[in-house]
Design a protein around this motif. Structure first.
Motif, PDB file in Angstrom:
ATOM      1  N   ASP A 160       0.819  -1.207   0.000  1.00 45.89           N
ATOM      2  CA  ASP A 160       0.000   0.000   0.000  1.00 45.89           C
ATOM      3  C   ASP A 160       0.856   1.260   0.000  1.00 45.89           C
ATOM      4  O   ASP A 160       2.032   1.240   0.382  1.00 45.89           O
ATOM      5  CB  ASP A 160      -0.918   0.013   1.226  1.00 45.89           C
ATOM      6  N   GLU A 161       0.230   2.352  -0.420  1.00 45.42           N
ATOM      7  CA  GLU A 161       0.852   3.670  -0.359  1.00 45.42           C
ATOM      8  C   GLU A 161       0.084   4.551   0.617  1.00 45.42           C
ATOM      9  O   GLU A 161      -1.145   4.436   0.733  1.00 45.42           O
ATOM     10  CB  GLU A 161       0.852   4.325  -1.743  1.00 45.42           C
ATOM     11  N   PHE A 162       0.819   5.430   1.275  1.00 44.50           N
ATOM     12  CA  PHE A 162       0.207   6.318   2.256  1.00 44.50           C
ATOM     13  C   PHE A 162       0.701   7.745   2.050  1.00 44.50           C
ATOM     14  O   PHE A 162       1.817   7.982   1.586  1.00 44.50           O
ATOM     15  CB  PHE A 162       0.533   5.863   3.679  1.00 44.50           C
TER      16      PHE A 162
ATOM     17  N   THR B 204      -4.536   7.426   4.172  1.00 44.42           N
ATOM     18  CA  THR B 204      -4.590   6.621   2.959  1.00 44.42           C
ATOM     19  C   THR B 204      -4.623   7.567   1.765  1.00 44.42           C
ATOM     20  O   THR B 204      -4.825   8.787   1.908  1.00 44.42           O
ATOM     21  CB  THR B 204      -5.842   5.743   2.932  1.00 44.42           C
TER      22      THR B 204
ATOM     23  N   ASP C 269      -6.909   7.924  -0.209  1.00 47.37           N
ATOM     24  CA  ASP C 269      -8.256   8.492  -0.291  1.00 47.37           C
ATOM     25  C   ASP C 269      -8.529   9.504   0.803  1.00 47.37           C
ATOM     26  O   ASP C 269      -9.629  10.048   0.889  1.00 47.37           O
ATOM     27  CB  ASP C 269      -9.307   7.378  -0.220  1.00 47.37           C
TER      28      ASP C 269
ATOM     29  N   ILE D 198      -4.972   7.777   9.436  1.00 41.42           N
ATOM     30  CA  ILE D 198      -4.381   6.631  10.111  1.00 41.42           C
ATOM     31  C   ILE D 198      -3.902   7.040  11.513  1.00 41.42           C
ATOM     32  O   ILE D 198      -4.277   6.440  12.508  1.00 41.42           O
ATOM     33  CB  ILE D 198      -3.194   6.050   9.321  1.00 41.42           C
TER      34      ILE D 198
END
Length: 359
Positions: A98-100, A140, A142, A146
């Motif tokens: 995943d990317e953050f 995230t 979107d 977090i």
């Protein structure tokens, strides 16, 4: 105020203007990324990041939207975020599959009591923006939150009277987080990937003044030598970039006389830095910004939008006093083709500029 780039020069559409030289030659595209101002207004375009799908994320401190997402052609993909009024810097990091987003809110907020006039009276209760404490947010792609990193007094390394207004962030390969408190107390604070405090350095009162930072506005990790990565941090008020180990040990500096520089943005073996202001006779000059490009030896080779750099006896001379492209460049990102995307502070609420690489 209108941006320089929006004005025709000698009857020539500035959209076609060519700047730079040699391998660093660019065509100015000031029509990139223009949106419906009623739906997607911007105030200052602060910083950029690119994800693995080549989507470009721009942060703006307009109260109605703080993150605008483009494709490389400047078409809108998404816009969100009203909870980051001082949005100032952004990094996108791959973590596993995943990317953050790591977003820096520097603490400046639009003043509901603005008198309609004051813009530089920073201590005035009626200035257009006023200061509060900033913070870091991990999100995230979107925009789902977090975690946040709040004021360092909560972990005991600041006293309650010390301001905290972070300006930039860098993430190491092991997940360590480096935060520059460039509008606050000028420390660089290091956390692990879970946001747990590890160490800090910088500030104003070191016995060895080389370790001090003054307006530590930008930070990046130089990985060009993978065996010895180091931090490069802007100390804008000293008109230089300072080099530190990942543990915070001072290792040298790159002087930029006459230029208030942001932190570096790396591409292959060179790096680029924006210059928000030129310093002339000890004063920051309005609409005097430009972009500097440094080679693999950290020598300045090209100024975009200002005069050619000059060295004498291996010392960089004060920057030129003519500017013809930018107002106050701030955030920059560089795509895989070497094109640059440039956001500006105080540029008439203008959208980003794309510099299309042709050299």
């Amino acid at each position: 105020m209108s941006s320089h780039i929006a004005l025709p020069e000698n009857g020539i559409d500035p959209h076609h203007k060519i700047i730079g030289e040699g391998a660093f030659t660019y065509r100015v595209n000031n029509r990139w990324g223009i949106l419906d101002r009623d739906q997607y207004p911007v105030e200052n375009c602060h910083d950029f990041a690119i994800d693995s799908n080549k989507r470009i994320y721009m942060v703006t401190d307009h109260p109605d939207n703080q993150i605008i997402v483009y494709d490389c052609e400047g078409q809108l993909i998404d816009a969100f975020g009203k909870m980051f009024p001082g949005a100032h810097a952004i990094e996108i990091v791959q973590e596993g599959d995943d990317e953050f987003i790591y977003l820096v809110d520097s603490g400046w907020i639009s003043n509901r009591k603005w008198d309609g006039i004051s813009t530089d009276a920073w201590d005035s209760p009626t200035n257009k923006v006023i200061a509060q404490s900033g913070f870091i947010a991990k999100l995230t792609l979107d925009g789902v939150l977090i975690f946040t990193l709040s004021h360092p007094q909560t972990i005991g390394i600041y006293t309650p009277d010390m301001p905290y207004r972070p300006t930039d962030i860098a993430i190491h390969n092991n997940g360590d987080i480096y935060v520059c408190d460039g509008y606050g107390s000028d420390y660089v604070i290091r956390y692990d990937k879970q946001g747990r405090y590890l160490s800090h350095f910088g500030g104003h009162d070191n016995v060895d003044s080389d370790h001090n930072l003054a307006n530590a506005h930008g930070i990046a990790i130089d990985r060009r030598n993978p065996d010895s990565p180091q931090l490069i941090i802007s100390s804008r008020a000293e008109q230089c970039l300072k080099l530190f180990s990942l543990e915070g040990k001072y290792q040298g500096k790159i002087d930029t006389p006459g230029a208030w520089v942001h932190g570096p943005v790396f591409a292959k073996d060179y790096f680029v830095t924006s210059v928000c202001w030129s310093d002339i006779d000890g004063k920051n000059v309005d609409n005097s910004g430009f972009i500097s490009i440094f080679d693999n030896n950290n020598n300045l080779v090209v100024n975009l939008g200002a005069g050619k750099p000059e060295y004498r006896n291996n010392q960089l001379q004060p920057m030129a006093t003519t500017w013809d492209i930018f107002n106050h460049p701030h955030g920059i990102c560089i795509d895989d083709d070497g094109n640059m995307y440039v956001g500006q502070w105080r540029a008439g609420q203008s959208y980003p500029i794309k510099l299309e690489k042709i050299g």
